[in-house]
Write a protein that holds these residues in place. Structure first.
Motif, short mmCIF file in Angstrom:
data_model
loop_
_atom_site.label_atom_id
_atom_site.label_comp_id
_atom_site.label_asym_id
_atom_site.label_seq_id
_atom_site.Cartn_x
_atom_site.Cartn_y
_atom_site.Cartn_z
N GLN A 93 0.82 -1.22 0.00
CA GLN A 93 0.00 0.00 0.00
C GLN A 93 0.86 1.27 0.00
O GLN A 93 0.47 2.28 -0.57
CB GLN A 93 -0.91 0.02 1.24
N GLN A 94 2.02 1.19 0.67
CA GLN A 94 2.85 2.38 0.83
C GLN A 94 3.72 2.70 -0.38
O GLN A 94 4.37 3.73 -0.41
CB GLN A 94 3.77 2.22 2.06
N GLU A 95 3.76 1.81 -1.36
CA GLU A 95 4.61 2.10 -2.53
C GLU A 95 4.02 1.47 -3.79
O GLU A 95 4.50 0.47 -4.30
CB GLU A 95 6.04 1.61 -2.31
N ARG A 96 2.99 2.12 -4.28
CA ARG A 96 2.38 1.71 -5.54
C ARG A 96 3.02 2.52 -6.66
O ARG A 96 3.59 3.58 -6.45
CB ARG A 96 0.87 1.96 -5.52
N HIS A 121 3.45 6.27 -5.41
CA HIS A 121 2.54 6.89 -4.46
C HIS A 121 2.15 5.90 -3.37
O HIS A 121 2.37 4.71 -3.48
CB HIS A 121 1.30 7.42 -5.19
N ASP A 122 1.55 6.45 -2.33
CA ASP A 122 1.17 5.70 -1.13
C ASP A 122 -0.35 5.69 -1.04
O ASP A 122 -0.98 6.73 -1.18
CB ASP A 122 1.80 6.41 0.08
N HIS A 123 -0.96 4.53 -0.81
CA HIS A 123 -2.41 4.45 -0.66
C HIS A 123 -2.86 4.67 0.78
O HIS A 123 -4.05 4.88 1.02
CB HIS A 123 -2.92 3.10 -1.15
N SER A 124 -1.95 4.64 1.74
CA SER A 124 -2.34 4.77 3.14
C SER A 124 -2.31 6.21 3.64
O SER A 124 -3.00 6.55 4.61
CB SER A 124 -1.46 3.88 4.03
N ARG A 127 1.71 10.60 0.17
CA ARG A 127 3.17 10.54 0.20
C ARG A 127 3.67 10.09 -1.16
O ARG A 127 3.10 9.20 -1.78
CB ARG A 127 3.63 9.54 1.27
N PRO A 129 6.78 8.32 -2.35
CA PRO A 129 7.94 7.64 -1.76
C PRO A 129 9.22 7.74 -2.60
O PRO A 129 10.32 7.58 -2.06
CB PRO A 129 7.49 6.19 -1.63
#
Length: 160
Positions: A93-96, A121-124, A127, A129
């Motif tokens: 989730q944090q690094e799509r 991008h981040d889904h949570s 951000r 990344p």
């Protein structure tokens, strides 16, 4: 930073020159855009999530799109590409990673090729990344580009 037109006159009107120019622009501006618009982007993310990244892309990439047009290039679709045609690489989730593309057309000469833009991008939470990355392809057929992106078969995509 020189303009894209100046870069073309110095290094040649090629897809490689175009990608190098755009990547330099991204490297110099992606953090600045994040900092300058962070509050707006975080508010959008809190309300509707993913559209915050569309807004970030618009803020970061609009000057590049303007440079491409000024240099006489037509982007199909508009740079960096459109959400409906893009592909998302699934992972944590944090690094799509969302992959966009557009084909660069020139008047009265052959097409330059395609620009493939990777937006991490981040889904949570809101951000970015990693810095966005632009790659080139000699492909110009939209269906073939989509298939190659899905397979990570565009040179350079395998590392992302």
């Amino acid at each position: 930073m020189t303009t894209l037109t100046e870069a073309f006159s110095l290094k040649g009107r090629t897809i490689e020159t175009t990608v190098a120019y755009i990547q330099q622009f991204i490297d110099e501006h992606y953090q600045q855009v994040l900092q300058e618009y962070r509050q707006e982007l975080e508010e959008i993310f809190a309300r509707v999530s993913e559209p915050a990244y569309a807004r970030y892309s618009q803020l970061l990439f609009q000057p590049v799109y303007d440079e491409l047009k000024q240099a006489g290039l037509i982007c199909d679709p508009a740079f960096p590409g459109t959400f409906p045609l893009s592909r998302e690489q699934w992972g944590p989730q944090q690094e799509r990673e969302r992959r966009f593309w557009c084909v660069l057309h020139q008047e009265q000469t052959e097409d330059l090729g395609a620009l493939v833009t990777c937006l991490f991008h981040d889904h949570s939470s809101f951000r970015i990344p990693r810095r966005p990355v632009v790659l080139s392809s000699i492909l110009i057929n939209q269906s073939v580009i989509a298939q190659m992106i899905e397979k990570s078969a565009i040179p350079g995509l395998q590392q992302y």
